[in-house]
Each structure stands twice: as C-alpha cells, then as structure tokens.
Design an enzyme around this catalytic site. Structure first.
Site, short mmCIF file in Angstrom:
data_model
loop_
_atom_site.label_atom_id
_atom_site.label_comp_id
_atom_site.label_asym_id
_atom_site.label_seq_id
_atom_site.Cartn_x
_atom_site.Cartn_y
_atom_site.Cartn_z
CB CYS A 1 -0.93 -0.01 1.21
SG CYS A 1 -1.83 1.53 1.37
CE LYS B 1 -4.62 4.19 -6.42
NZ LYS B 1 -5.07 2.86 -6.19
CE1 TYR C 1 2.11 1.24 7.82
CE2 TYR C 1 2.35 3.53 7.13
CZ TYR C 1 1.60 2.38 7.22
OH TYR C 1 0.32 2.36 6.72
N GLY D 1 -8.35 -6.19 -16.73
CA GLY D 1 -9.55 -5.34 -16.69
C GLY D 1 -9.97 -5.08 -15.26
NE ARG E 1 -9.26 -13.45 -17.69
CZ ARG E 1 -8.73 -14.35 -16.88
NH1 ARG E 1 -7.87 -15.23 -17.34
NH2 ARG E 1 -9.06 -14.37 -15.62
N GLY F 1 -3.71 -9.51 -12.02
CA GLY F 1 -4.01 -10.09 -10.72
C GLY F 1 -2.79 -10.29 -9.85
CG HIS G 1 -28.47 23.29 -3.91
ND1 HIS G 1 -28.57 22.42 -4.98
CD2 HIS G 1 -28.64 24.54 -4.41
CE1 HIS G 1 -28.79 23.12 -6.07
NE2 HIS G 1 -28.83 24.40 -5.77
CD GLU H 1 -28.05 19.19 -4.68
OE1 GLU H 1 -29.15 19.55 -4.24
OE2 GLU H 1 -27.22 19.98 -5.17
P1 NDP Z 1 -7.86 -7.84 -10.28
O1 NDP Z 1 -8.14 -9.18 -9.76
O2 NDP Z 1 -8.70 -6.68 -9.87
O3 NDP Z 1 -7.86 -7.88 -11.87
C1 NDP Z 1 -7.09 -8.80 -12.58
C2 NDP Z 1 -7.47 -8.69 -14.04
O4 NDP Z 1 -6.62 -9.48 -14.82
C3 NDP Z 1 -8.88 -9.17 -14.31
O5 NDP Z 1 -9.48 -8.31 -15.23
C4 NDP Z 1 -8.66 -10.56 -14.90
O6 NDP Z 1 -9.66 -10.94 -15.81
C5 NDP Z 1 -7.37 -10.38 -15.63
N1 NDP Z 1 -6.59 -11.61 -15.74
C6 NDP Z 1 -6.30 -12.49 -14.76
N2 NDP Z 1 -5.52 -13.48 -15.23
C7 NDP Z 1 -5.31 -13.22 -16.53
C8 NDP Z 1 -4.61 -13.89 -17.56
N3 NDP Z 1 -3.93 -15.02 -17.34
N4 NDP Z 1 -4.62 -13.36 -18.79
C9 NDP Z 1 -5.28 -12.21 -19.03
N5 NDP Z 1 -5.97 -11.53 -18.10
C10 NDP Z 1 -5.99 -12.04 -16.86
O7 NDP Z 1 -6.32 -7.62 -9.96
P2 NDP Z 1 -5.40 -6.34 -9.98
O8 NDP Z 1 -4.06 -6.88 -10.30
O9 NDP Z 1 -5.97 -5.25 -10.81
O10 NDP Z 1 -5.44 -5.86 -8.46
C11 NDP Z 1 -5.19 -6.80 -7.42
C12 NDP Z 1 -6.01 -6.48 -6.21
O11 NDP Z 1 -5.43 -5.37 -5.55
C13 NDP Z 1 -7.43 -6.05 -6.50
O12 NDP Z 1 -8.29 -7.14 -6.63
C14 NDP Z 1 -7.76 -5.21 -5.32
O13 NDP Z 1 -8.23 -6.03 -4.29
C15 NDP Z 1 -6.43 -4.59 -4.94
N6 NDP Z 1 -6.36 -3.20 -5.44
C16 NDP Z 1 -7.21 -2.28 -4.93
C17 NDP Z 1 -7.20 -0.99 -5.37
C18 NDP Z 1 -8.17 0.00 -4.80
O14 NDP Z 1 -8.71 -0.26 -3.74
N7 NDP Z 1 -8.43 1.11 -5.47
C19 NDP Z 1 -6.26 -0.54 -6.39
C20 NDP Z 1 -5.42 -1.59 -6.88
C21 NDP Z 1 -5.47 -2.87 -6.41
P3 NDP Z 1 -11.12 -11.46 -15.33
O15 NDP Z 1 -11.90 -10.25 -14.98
O16 NDP Z 1 -11.64 -12.15 -16.55
O17 NDP Z 1 -10.87 -12.38 -14.19
#
Ligand code: NDP
Length: 451
Positions: A42, A50, A98, A176, A199, A262, A436, A441
């Site tokens: 984080c 970020k 920290y 995505g 995908r 992911g 307002h 609102e």
């Molecule tokens: P996510 O799980 O959110 O998204 C992973 C994406 O990668 C999905 O769209 C998934 O598709 C796709 N994917 C997974 N495996 C493959 C593959 N082999 N080939 C192609 N596409 C693939 O993970 P992130 O890495 O974006 O973030 C990790 C976690 O970190 C989040 O889930 C969240 O909990 C946390 N996070 C929170 C934030 C916030 O609070 N603002 C900001 C950033 C991270 P599909 O949808 O089809 O599964």
C-alpha cells in the site's frame, strides 16, 4: 535459540504493522520482520504512490478546463522525473513513520526475511538467528502475477511502474481489474497513448454493470483504446520497440507492457509446510473468521489470506487479531458491506450489493439511477456525466447497494457506506436534507425507481 517472544509478525505491511503495534500496546513482547520496506504494498508500491500519480494526472483535466473559468495558462509541461522524486520523498517520510510507530510501541523491528522452522520457531535470514515465539502472525501480502506467455519477462508489473526512468510514449496494459483501469486512466492523462487489452467483455467484472458501462464509455471518450475479448499472446523486442501479438492475430507496437493480471498470495519459501499451515486451492493461507490458520499458534491476515485484498481490511484483520489474542475485548473483522473505490478517472465508489447480486438474493428490487453533468463540467464543454445508482429491497425498503462513478465518488462512498452499514432505508435517505449545490445531493433526491 534466543528470546521467548509473545508474538512474531512476518511482514511489515498494513496488516502486520497494525497487529504488532496493537499487540505491543496490550503488553505483548513483539518482534516484526520485514525484508523490503516498511508500509508494504500500500505505502511503497500501491495505494499511496498510485493516488499521488492519479492526482498529478487529473491536473491535466483541471488545466484543460481552466480557460472556461476565465484563466489563461501558458503551455503546460509535465516532468515525470520531478513527480517521481516528490513521490519518493513522500514514501520515505511515510516509511519512517511506520518504522517509528513500531519502535515507539516497543516492537523490535528486524530488517530481514524471516521464515518458519516450526510452529513456534522463526529463522531470521540475515543473521541466521532463531527466535522462539508463542504466536506467529503471517502478514506477507501478495505479489503480481504475469500471464504465462512467451516474452512475459518483457512486461512490467505494478511493482516496477512507479520507478520508471521515463514515461513511455505508448503503453499496452493487460487486465480489466483495479490496477489495469487505474493505470490506463492516469497514464493516458499524463500523455501516454494507452491500449487496454482485456480478456472479458467489459472491464471490472464483479462491479455493478451500470458502473462498468459508464466507466468504459468515459475511458474510451478520453482516448484509451480498449480491446475486449482479447489477450496478449506474446511479447517480443524489435529494436527499441516491444511488439505485442494479440490472440486475435492483431499486433501492437509499444514502448511498455504492463501486466495487471491479478496478484497471488506471498507464501513461497515461508516454511509454511514445516509448521503445518494449510493453503486453499488458490494458494492463499486458509483461515477461520478470527484469522486463525490450521496450525495452532499461527495466524494470518491481509492479502496472503485472499479474503478481501484491500488495505483497510488487512488493517482491521490485524487489529482484531491483536485485540482478541492479547487484549480483553475479542472481535472479528466484518467482511460485509466493505466500501471501496477504483481511482480511475472518472472514479468509482461502491458499497454493498450490485443490481445483479440483489436480484439474485431478493424478490423485488428497486433501482434508482441518475446521470448528470457535475457543476465543474457545466461551464466547460466537457461532456462527462456522473452516475449514481441506489439498489433497494422493496419489501424492507433497505438500501442494499450504492454505486457511484464521477468526481469524488471515493470520498462520497466512505460516508454513504456508514448509512448502508447501519441498514438505512431509502426513506431515511429521502428524509436527509440535501446539501446544495453538490453532486452528492443526488443521493437523497432520487425519487422514482428506474426499475
Ligand atoms: P484484479 O483481480 O482486480 O484484476 C485482474 C485482471 O486481470 C482481471 O481483469 C482478470 O480478468 C485479468 N486476468 C487475470 N488473469 C489473466 C490472464 N492469465 N490473462 C489475461 N488476463 C488475466 O487484480 P489487480 O491486479 O488489478 O489488483 C489486485 C487487487 O489489488 C485487486 O483485486 C484489489 O483487491 C487490490 N487493489 C485495490 C485498489 C483499490 O482499492 N483502489 C487498487 C489496486 C489494487 P477477469 O476479470 O476475466 O478475471
């Protein structure tokens, strides 16, 4: 073997640090080992840097809008190196806080990797020292995964993106989810030409469908090239260019590929098997609701348990563990109705059930939906609209979910989250007098269900 500790925490991220500080506050003798930097994903390579980049990127919109409000601004120029340096100074400050917080609480900090050598024995890699602890907390977080494709090593992940020596001219982002969408929006605003390859059929699976469509349209309108139903098949270097072959047969030349596909729990080489800590099918540490693992004396919190991978959830899990095991008032972290935000532009705030989830679980669901131009866009010719949606159980009138997309959605959802958590009814929303003129609102003035 040295020392007998009450608690040894492995991992100095959000969950581990909170647990260590609270446990020490309850009088426990605590040590915490961190192999990289205090603050974890984080603080060091996630939420905090970020958000700084997001804020920098949105200034592009403000500068663009300024003439509509009477300002004359010279030719703007963005300096990535200056932003990176400012960001690094802030992270160093936070990391120091920290570390100091731990030391002030009386926690021994150990700058080293630590692994389990049994249920109550931890080995400190840097010194070889073996430490005996009555309890161990594993809070080692997660790590990004890259797709298993030829040339995957040519892609970077969110671990590396914050420290680029220079911003690329073009970027291909695969995924995505949260990270893909956030970086697509911020890089595009910082002047990078972004192609997002996903995908699935529509970004942000698991979010409310209206939100997903609204953000998808706004991202496309901002110039991001979104390719759905598509995946990266391979990456190869051709001179100074990266050539990305897509599954459909198309090919993209780019300067940077970000794999945002992911994260997986950080369990490799921790010695979990020697201590009898079981993993689930996805490789996360299996825990009960109080974060107890299958091994007596060993607990785990945060992303390594893959419950809800969000910093505030890890903090709560760590706090609950420390209060329960070392304090007098046991409690467990409640994982229901957790508000969250996606720092895309426009940004998303969401809490509770999506419309689809509500329709699965309840007989009659009313949907209140509104889209409008936020005031900031009215003087300018900018077309972006804000989306607000409330999901209500018609029988009890309870608000089951709220979904927002537009400026300040994250700030709003934190507050609406309180009402949803309290079980507020739509009537109680309606009884609240509007502030307002604000965008928020709209949350208390939507009267007719849309479906
Ligand atoms: P996510 O799980 O959110 O998204 C992973 C994406 O990668 C999905 O769209 C998934 O598709 C796709 N994917 C997974 N495996 C493959 C593959 N082999 N080939 C192609 N596409 C693939 O993970 P992130 O890495 O974006 O973030 C990790 C976690 O970190 C989040 O889930 C969240 O909990 C946390 N996070 C929170 C934030 C916030 O609070 N603002 C900001 C950033 C991270 P599909 O949808 O089809 O599964």
């Amino acid at each position: 073997m040295t020392q007998q500790l009450d608690l040894f925490v492995i991992g100095g991220g959000s969950g581990g640090v909170r647990a260590a500080r609270i446990a020490a506050g309850h009088g426990a003798k605590v040590a915490l080992a961190e192999e990289y930097r205090y603050g974890g994903t984080c603080v060091i390579r996630g939420c905090v840097p970020k958000k700084l980049l997001v804020l920098a990127s949105r200034l592009a919109d403000e500068i663009g809008r300024a003439p509509d409000f009477g300002w004359t601004i010279g030719e703007p120029r963005f300096d990535w190196a200056a932003l990176r340096a400012a960001k690094d100074r802030e992270l160093a400050r936070l990391e120091g806080l920290y570390r100091e917080g731990l030391q002030r609480a009386g926690v021994r900090t150990i700058d080293s990797r630590a692994t389990l050598e049994g249920p109550h024995t931890v080995r400190i890699a840097a010194t070889g020292e073996k430490v005996n602890a009555r309890r161990v907390l594993i809070a080692t977080g997660g790590t990004p995964v890259r797709p298993d494709i030829p040339g995957a090593h040519l892609a970077i992940t969110s671990n590396e993106i914050f420290d680029l020596s220079e911003l690329p001219r073009r970027a291909v982002i695969e995924g995505g989810g949260y990270i893909a969408v956030e970086f697509a929006c911020l890089l595009q605003r910082l002047g990078v030409r972004v192609t997002l390859v996903y995908r699935g059929g529509l970004i942000l699976r698991r979010f409310d469908d209206d939100l997903r469509r609204h953000l998808d349209e706004a991202m496309r309108a901002s110039g991001i090239d979104i390719r759905t139903g598509e995946a990266v098949a391979s990456i190869a270097r051709h001179g100074g260019v990266l050539r990305v072959a897509l599954k459909s047969g198309a090919s993209l030349d780019t300067d940077l590929v970000l794999a945002a596909t992911g994260r997986r729990p950080n369990v490799a080489g921790l010695g979990l098997e020697t201590a009898g800590v079981e993993l689930d099918a996805g490789g996360a540490i299996r825990v009960q609701s109080d974060s107890r693992t299958s091994a007596p004396g060993i607990w785990a919190v945060g992303d390594v348990t893959d419950r809800i991978a969000l910093t505030p959830v890890a903090i709560r899990e760590g706090h609950a563990f420390a209060d329960t095991v070392f304090g007098r008032d046991p409690w467990v972290c409640d994982h229901r109705d957790v508000p969250s935000a996606v720092f895309s532009t426009p940004e998303i705030g969401t809490v509770g059930l999506t419309e689809a989830q509500a329709r699965e679980a309840y007989d009659c669901v009313d949907i209140y939906r509104s889209t409008f131009r936020p005031t900031a866009n009215t003087l300018s010719s900018r077309p972006e609209r804000m989306l607000m949606k409330i999901v209500v159980d018609r029988d009890s009138d309870r608000v089951l979910g709220v979904h927002l997309c537009g400026p300040d959605a994250a700030e709003m959802i934190q507050l609406v989250g309180i009402a949803v958590k309290m079980g507020a009814t739509k009537r109680q929303f309606d009884q609240t007098v509007a502030v307002h003129p604000t965008a928020a609102e709209e949350l208390v003035t939507m009267r007719s269900p849309a479906g």
